[in-house]
Design a protein around this motif. Structure first.
Motif, mmCIF file in Angstrom:
data_model
loop_
_atom_site.group_PDB
_atom_site.id
_atom_site.type_symbol
_atom_site.label_atom_id
_atom_site.label_comp_id
_atom_site.label_asym_id
_atom_site.label_seq_id
_atom_site.Cartn_x
_atom_site.Cartn_y
_atom_site.Cartn_z
ATOM 1 N N ALA A 55 0.830 -1.216 0.000
ATOM 2 C CA ALA A 55 0.000 0.000 0.000
ATOM 3 C C ALA A 55 0.860 1.260 0.000
ATOM 4 O O ALA A 55 0.388 2.329 -0.390
ATOM 5 C CB ALA A 55 -0.919 0.012 1.220
ATOM 6 N N PHE A 56 2.130 1.122 0.432
ATOM 7 C CA PHE A 56 2.981 2.306 0.585
ATOM 8 C C PHE A 56 3.993 2.465 -0.542
ATOM 9 O O PHE A 56 4.829 3.349 -0.499
ATOM 10 C CB PHE A 56 3.705 2.240 1.948
ATOM 11 N N GLY B 135 10.179 6.341 5.668
ATOM 12 C CA GLY B 135 11.272 6.884 4.850
ATOM 13 C C GLY B 135 10.864 7.037 3.396
ATOM 14 O O GLY B 135 11.240 8.008 2.733
ATOM 15 N N LEU B 136 10.064 6.092 2.902
ATOM 16 C CA LEU B 136 9.689 6.107 1.486
ATOM 17 C C LEU B 136 8.842 7.330 1.120
ATOM 18 O O LEU B 136 8.778 7.716 -0.046
ATOM 19 C CB LEU B 136 8.930 4.824 1.128
ATOM 20 N N GLN B 137 8.213 7.925 2.136
ATOM 21 C CA GLN B 137 7.408 9.120 1.848
ATOM 22 C C GLN B 137 8.283 10.237 1.288
ATOM 23 O O GLN B 137 7.802 11.144 0.624
ATOM 24 C CB GLN B 137 6.704 9.608 3.117
ATOM 25 N N ARG C 86 11.339 -2.476 11.189
ATOM 26 C CA ARG C 86 12.072 -2.118 9.967
ATOM 27 C C ARG C 86 11.100 -1.690 8.873
ATOM 28 O O ARG C 86 11.290 -0.677 8.211
ATOM 29 C CB ARG C 86 12.922 -3.298 9.499
ATOM 30 N N PHE C 87 10.039 -2.463 8.716
ATOM 31 C CA PHE C 87 9.060 -2.114 7.682
ATOM 32 C C PHE C 87 8.365 -0.789 8.012
ATOM 33 O O PHE C 87 8.089 0.014 7.112
ATOM 34 C CB PHE C 87 8.028 -3.233 7.526
ATOM 35 N N ALA C 88 8.118 -0.549 9.299
ATOM 36 C CA ALA C 88 7.481 0.716 9.692
ATOM 37 C C ALA C 88 8.401 1.880 9.325
ATOM 38 O O ALA C 88 7.951 2.904 8.782
ATOM 39 C CB ALA C 88 7.198 0.707 11.188
ATOM 40 N N ALA C 89 9.720 1.713 9.589
ATOM 41 C CA ALA C 89 10.679 2.784 9.295
ATOM 42 C C ALA C 89 10.793 2.986 7.779
ATOM 43 O O ALA C 89 10.831 4.123 7.306
ATOM 44 C CB ALA C 89 12.043 2.434 9.888
ATOM 45 N N ILE C 90 10.821 1.879 7.029
ATOM 46 C CA ILE C 90 10.948 2.007 5.570
ATOM 47 C C ILE C 90 9.709 2.722 4.998
ATOM 48 O O ILE C 90 9.813 3.606 4.143
ATOM 49 C CB ILE C 90 11.122 0.622 4.901
ATOM 50 N N THR D 130 9.407 7.886 -8.949
ATOM 51 C CA THR D 130 10.220 7.337 -10.040
ATOM 52 C C THR D 130 11.381 6.519 -9.469
ATOM 53 O O THR D 130 11.718 5.463 -9.987
ATOM 54 C CB THR D 130 10.780 8.470 -10.922
ATOM 55 N N TRP D 131 11.986 7.000 -8.369
ATOM 56 C CA TRP D 131 13.086 6.256 -7.748
ATOM 57 C C TRP D 131 12.553 4.957 -7.157
ATOM 58 O O TRP D 131 13.165 3.902 -7.268
ATOM 59 C CB TRP D 131 13.754 7.061 -6.646
#
Ligand SMILES: NC(=O)c1ccc[n+]([C@@H]2O[C@H](COP(=O)([O-])OP(=O)(O)OC[C@H]3O[C@@H](n4cnc5c(N)ncnc54)[C@H](OP(=O)(O)O)[C@@H]3O)[C@@H](O)[C@H]2O)c1
Length: 248
Positions: free
Chosen positions: A138-139, A230-232, A223-227, A237-238
């Motif tokens: 979803a993220f 961070g992805l926000q 880890r997934f929560a932090a990623i 495109t990256w």
């Protein structure tokens, strides 16, 4: 007070583990999936009240039978777990539109229909819990599966904010990769670094705990929560390039 939960996709994987976890803490369960034999076997193995409701949620009659069970006032359902789902192996430009429709119906419309059926009774009783099994996808921009799962997360957030004063709690469970039948059913092998993978039992425990603690979103681990956070900050495109590199 004894509670009853209705769990979709309870015949295997995360749904089965959530049913076991809820039964372990003394919740009665209504088990929903297509494979009645597997649901009966699960029901027989639980030390709690267990009802089997075999239904194909992608048929009108199957979906409406489950919706009717959720709406029953004399046998109230306190906890709705919308979990049933599958993925498509083919990329969007190669998938058939029928498959896309089935995917979006099961991942997006079915949770909406079932929440719609459950909410009036929950509001009358002044309590209710809705756990929607979405995904870490979803993220990230990971095909149309991501689109369907972000719908599920936002539906959960919308219900949570709109009905909090009525005693309704809603949590979106957003696991990363989980060892279940999911990938096998898609016809692909489980792949990627071991740390990205969780067991269905761990994910179920975290989901039920998140629901009890009234958390809006629950990830596989920190880890997934932090990623996800961070992805926000990372342009789409990256993210797309990273995902494509991982795919290749
Ligand atoms: N595994 C992962 O890596 C992963 C990661 C993130 C999120 N998820 C999500 O987790 C949820 C559960 O998947 P899983 O990993 O536990 O996969 P799974 O082991 O394949 O379980 C899928 C469940 O959905 C049920 N189901 C499928 N189509 C259905 C239909 N038309 N009507 C009723 N039930 C149906 C299946 O039961 P029957 O075949 O008996 O109907 C089964 O119980 C899905 O929403 C998936 O998107 C999975």
């Amino acid at each position: 007070m004894r509670h009853t939960a209705l769990i979709t996709g309870a015949s295997s994987g995360i749904g089965l583990a959530i049913a076991r976890e809820l039964a372990r803490v003394g919740v009665d369960v209504v088990l929903v999936a297509r494979d009645e034999e597997r649901l009966q076997a699960l029901a027989a193995s639980l030390d709690t009240g267990a009802e089997v409701l075999a239904a194909d949620l992608l048929t009108h009659d199957g979906l409406e039978a489950v919706a009717a069970r959720l709406a029953q006032r004399d046998r109230p359902i306190d906890i709705l777990v919308s979990n049933a789902g599958f993925g498509l192996a083919a990329p969007f430009h190669e998938s058939t539109i029928e498959d896309e429709r089935r995917l979006h119906e099961l991942l997006s419309f079915v949770p909406l229909r079932l929440a719609h059926a459950a909410l009036p009774g929950m509001r009358e009783r002044g309590r209710g819990w809705i756990l929607t099994v979405a995904s870490f996808a979803a993220f990230i921009p990971f095909g149309t599966y991501s689109a369907a799962k972000s719908h599920a997360v936002n539906l959960s957030r919308a219900i949570r904010s709109r009905y909090a004063d009525d005693g309704i709690r809603a949590t979106a469970l957003c696991p990363g990769f989980v060892h279940t039948e999911f990938h096998d059913r898609m016809g692909i092998v489980e792949d990627g670094p071991a740390w990205m993978w969780a067991s269905a039992e761990d994910v179920a425990r975290r989901g039920v705990r998140g629901l009890r603690r009234n958390q809006p979103v629950v990830h596989s681990d920190r880890r997934f929560a932090a990623i996800a956070k961070g992805l926000q900050l990372v342009p789409d495109t990256w993210q797309g390039s990273l995902i494509n590199a991982y795919r290749d």
